[in-house]
Design an enzyme around this catalytic site. Structure first.
Site, PDB file in Angstrom:
ATOM      1  N   ASP A  56       1.077  -1.403  -0.224  1.00 26.24           N
ATOM      2  CA  ASP A  56       0.033   0.278   0.164  1.00 26.24           C
ATOM      3  C   ASP A  56       0.570   0.944   0.111  1.00 26.24           C
ATOM      4  O   ASP A  56       2.176   0.815   0.634  1.00 26.24           O
ATOM      5  CB  ASP A  56      -0.898  -0.402   1.628  1.00 26.24           C
ATOM      6  CG  ASP A  56      -2.119   0.967   1.047  1.00 26.24           C
ATOM      7  OD1 ASP A  56      -2.868   0.986  -0.286  1.00 26.24           O
ATOM      8  OD2 ASP A  56      -2.306   2.382   1.889  1.00 26.24           O
TER       9      ASP A  56
ATOM     10  N   GLY B 183       0.476   9.390 -11.721  1.00 25.25           N
ATOM     11  CA  GLY B 183       0.284  10.056 -10.655  1.00 25.25           C
ATOM     12  C   GLY B 183       1.000  11.219 -10.590  1.00 25.25           C
ATOM     13  O   GLY B 183       0.090  11.973 -11.295  1.00 25.25           O
TER      14      GLY B 183
ATOM     15  N   LYS C 135      14.793   5.900 -11.869  1.00 30.09           N
ATOM     16  CA  LYS C 135      13.246   6.054 -10.567  1.00 30.09           C
ATOM     17  C   LYS C 135      12.831   5.013  -9.990  1.00 30.09           C
ATOM     18  O   LYS C 135      12.842   4.872  -8.423  1.00 30.09           O
ATOM     19  CB  LYS C 135      11.870   6.154 -11.284  1.00 30.09           C
ATOM     20  CG  LYS C 135      10.378   7.005 -10.977  1.00 30.09           C
ATOM     21  CD  LYS C 135       9.379   6.779 -11.115  1.00 30.09           C
ATOM     22  CE  LYS C 135       7.968   7.136  -9.870  1.00 30.09           C
ATOM     23  NZ  LYS C 135       7.128   6.576 -10.594  1.00 30.09           N
TER      24      LYS C 135
END
Length: 199
Positions: free
Chosen positions: A70, A158, A180
């Site tokens: 999460d 996002g 990244k």
């Protein structure tokens, strides 16, 4: 023969990332969607609780070990928002959700000056050997940065185009995927997981 482990996601990118790490430890990662497992309602109050809920549900339904993550964006000036609700911050789902979430974030930070826009991406990964595993493996990672005033960069998804990382001197969306992956919150959580599995 490799031990199957269910990844509580249908996200192919996450499946690839987790597979790369877990293959070294004898696991074959299977996405929960490949087993027709739905996602449970995320009722936790923390990233750890939500990851645990997802992993426990996948382990229960599949009868296999399970892993879940999460993650989200935590902005200091917004008392931690979007936080657990990062994916649905603007209150919508679907293809336009990312763009709407970014617009809402910029609106919410409109009066917040430079120097007060600190943020971090957080990732929590939980691994269960079975549904009732009393000692799950928990690995957390974060990446510190700040929210800029306008989107910059074409890569990622996002909030990447709004998240400036001082470590690289650019937004996540300006980084190549390979770069990244080296510094992201998920990469850091995966490194912690790898060290715990190797212990």
């Amino acid at each position: 023969m490799k031990q199957k482990i269910v990844l509580a996601t249908g996200n192919k990118g996450k499946v690839r990332e987790m597979s790369d790490v877990l293959a070294d430890f004898g696991f074959e990662v299977v996405a929960q969607t490949d087993l027709d497992i739905e996602s449970p309602e995320e009722t936790g109050l923390t990233f750890v609780e939500n990851a645990l809920l997802k992993a426990r549900y996948a382990a229960k339904v599949s009868g296999l070990p399970a892993i879940a993550d999460d993650s989200g964006l935590v902005v200091e000036a917004l008392n931690g928002a979007p936080g657990l609700y990062s994916a649905r911050y603007a209150g919508i789902d679907g293809e336009t959700a990312d763009a709407e979430n970014r617009r809402k974030l910029l609106r919410d930070l409109a009066d917040v000056p430079v120097g007060k826009r600190q943020a971090k991406f957080v990732s929590c990964i939980v691994m269960l050997r079975h549904e009732t595993d009393p000692s799950p493996i928990i690995a957390e990672g974060e990446c510190i940065g700040e929210i800029i005033f306008a989107e910059k960069g074409e890569n990622g998804f996002g909030y990447d185009s709004l998240f400036f990382t001082p470590e690289k001197g650019c937004t996540f969306a300006e980084l190549e995927t390979v770069e990244k992956k080296k510094i992201s919150h998920r990469a850091r959580a995966l490194a912690v997981l790898k060290s715990k599995l190797g212990a």
